[in-house]
Design an enzyme around this catalytic site. Structure first.
Site, PDB file in Angstrom:
ATOM      1  N   HIS A  32       0.825  -1.219   0.000  1.00 16.75           N
ATOM      2  CA  HIS A  32       0.000   0.000   0.000  1.00 16.75           C
ATOM      3  C   HIS A  32       0.848   1.252   0.000  1.00 16.75           C
ATOM      4  O   HIS A  32       2.006   1.239   0.402  1.00 16.75           O
ATOM      5  CB  HIS A  32      -0.958   0.018   1.208  1.00 16.75           C
ATOM      6  CG  HIS A  32      -0.284   0.024   2.548  1.00 16.75           C
ATOM      7  ND1 HIS A  32       0.055  -1.127   3.232  1.00 16.75           N
ATOM      8  CD2 HIS A  32       0.115   1.043   3.348  1.00 16.75           C
ATOM      9  CE1 HIS A  32       0.620  -0.815   4.390  1.00 16.75           C
ATOM     10  NE2 HIS A  32       0.688   0.505   4.478  1.00 16.75           N
ATOM     11  N   GLU A  68      -8.472   3.711   8.911  1.00 16.14           N
ATOM     12  CA  GLU A  68      -7.958   3.508   7.555  1.00 16.14           C
ATOM     13  C   GLU A  68      -9.100   3.136   6.612  1.00 16.14           C
ATOM     14  O   GLU A  68     -10.033   2.439   6.995  1.00 16.14           O
ATOM     15  CB  GLU A  68      -6.986   2.321   7.530  1.00 16.14           C
ATOM     16  CG  GLU A  68      -5.766   2.447   8.399  1.00 16.14           C
ATOM     17  CD  GLU A  68      -4.912   1.180   8.372  1.00 16.14           C
ATOM     18  OE1 GLU A  68      -3.883   1.165   9.047  1.00 16.14           O
ATOM     19  OE2 GLU A  68      -5.294   0.206   7.660  1.00 16.14           O
ATOM     20  N   GLN A  79      -4.045   3.476   0.824  1.00 17.76           N
ATOM     21  CA  GLN A  79      -4.521   3.492   2.211  1.00 17.76           C
ATOM     22  C   GLN A  79      -4.701   4.952   2.662  1.00 17.76           C
ATOM     23  O   GLN A  79      -3.722   5.652   2.898  1.00 17.76           O
ATOM     24  CB  GLN A  79      -3.509   2.783   3.121  1.00 17.76           C
ATOM     25  CG  GLN A  79      -3.929   2.720   4.580  1.00 17.76           C
ATOM     26  CD  GLN A  79      -2.815   2.169   5.470  1.00 17.76           C
ATOM     27  OE1 GLN A  79      -1.996   2.912   5.997  1.00 17.76           O
ATOM     28  NE2 GLN A  79      -2.783   0.870   5.631  1.00 17.76           N
ATOM     29  N   HIS A 103       3.647   6.913   4.268  1.00 13.67           N
ATOM     30  CA  HIS A 103       4.590   5.798   4.215  1.00 13.67           C
ATOM     31  C   HIS A 103       4.241   4.832   3.087  1.00 13.67           C
ATOM     32  O   HIS A 103       3.191   4.947   2.463  1.00 13.67           O
ATOM     33  CB  HIS A 103       4.647   5.045   5.561  1.00 13.67           C
ATOM     34  CG  HIS A 103       3.414   4.269   5.914  1.00 13.67           C
ATOM     35  ND1 HIS A 103       2.380   4.786   6.679  1.00 13.67           N
ATOM     36  CD2 HIS A 103       3.032   2.997   5.612  1.00 13.67           C
ATOM     37  CE1 HIS A 103       1.442   3.871   6.833  1.00 13.67           C
ATOM     38  NE2 HIS A 103       1.810   2.768   6.200  1.00 13.67           N
ATOM     39  N   GLU A 153       6.830   0.284   5.930  1.00 18.42           N
ATOM     40  CA  GLU A 153       6.145  -0.733   6.722  1.00 18.42           C
ATOM     41  C   GLU A 153       6.305  -2.071   6.003  1.00 18.42           C
ATOM     42  O   GLU A 153       6.010  -2.176   4.811  1.00 18.42           O
ATOM     43  CB  GLU A 153       4.646  -0.381   6.850  1.00 18.42           C
ATOM     44  CG  GLU A 153       3.856  -1.362   7.683  1.00 18.42           C
ATOM     45  CD  GLU A 153       2.371  -0.992   7.780  1.00 18.42           C
ATOM     46  OE1 GLU A 153       1.940  -0.057   7.075  1.00 18.42           O
ATOM     47  OE2 GLU A 153       1.653  -1.642   8.560  1.00 18.42           O
TER      48      GLU A 153
END
Lengths: 157, 157
Positions: A32, A68, A79, A103, A153
């Site tokens: 994502h 989210e 996301q 991110h 992540e």
């Protein structure tokens, strides 16, 4: 191992396994791209109107203080994330930097293995051990200072 | 679990279309995540060492004043980009914000159509018309103010 130990040019035309020293790539999919927004409903409407993108999954992650909405794009997600409380990291991010890219989540086969690899290279991590993420995943965040300013992540499904 | 268990694209798109009265999704793939870096060679080494990710394509884009290295991740790319001159937009970005996430490239079936859709909604764009991008693509940038603070590139292969 010094960063110069491998020559990027000589392996460019070979297959992945030989390119990377006979190992499989760690990153198997862009899981994502995470975008911090102030108002989740407004952002969802905007992506639907602009791109015909619709919500595939929506979840409040209490531990992170975010809600989210995941919009599916092929095998990846956009996301959209909004804070659920003023002291959450995303709330602080929005207060400091405003809405925008927050991110990148990379899908990995084994989150613990990928995390240990980074730690063994001396990279600074945010999560010392994998922990539960949204939609039943196992995740770990790597510090942006580790990888050229990008908050990463690691996501294992 | 494979993501396809949750979301087979075609059937869901049809379902979405009937629910929202809308058409097919505009975004068909995350084409790339673009990361601004100071030193392209160092960044390439870092991604190889950290993730076993290797260069699939490398190109200087004179018009944008950048050199790009594309690392393939499934059907998407991590695009590392470094400035080739001090007055390029990426050089200015790095001077102001430092290394990090710069923009998201979304693959679309028809760049002109996607761009016109956004313009018709009143969204601010950077490229009024599609133009050549790297690796033979046709691209257009949408202003970050249009879509919740995110610089978006529409990419047609």
């Amino acid at each position: 191992m010094p960063l110069t130990a491998r020559n990027p040019n000589e392996s460019e035309n070979e297959q992945d396994a030989s390119q990377s020293g006979d190992e499989k790539p760690v990153l198997i999919e862009i899981d994502h791209v995470a975008i911090a927004v102030n108002d989740l409903g407004e952002a969802i409407d905007s992506y639907r109107e602009s791109f015909g993108a619709v919500v595939d999954h929506r979840e409040v992650v209490d531990s992170d203080g975010v809600e989210e909405a995941l919009l599916k794009v092929a095998e990846s997600y956009v996301q959209l994330m909004a804070p659920t409380r003023d002291d959450s990291p995303v709330a602080k991010y929005l207060a400091k930097k405003g809405e925008g890219l927050h991110h990148i989540g990379y899908r990995v086969a084994d989150c613990d293995e990928a995390l240990e690899r980074l730690k063994s290279l001396g990279h600074k991590v945010i999560d010392e051990h994998p922990r539960p993420g949204s939609r039943g995943t196992t995740v770990a965040f790597v510090h942006p200072k580790a990888i050229h300013g990008t908050l990463i992540e690691l996501v294992q499904e």
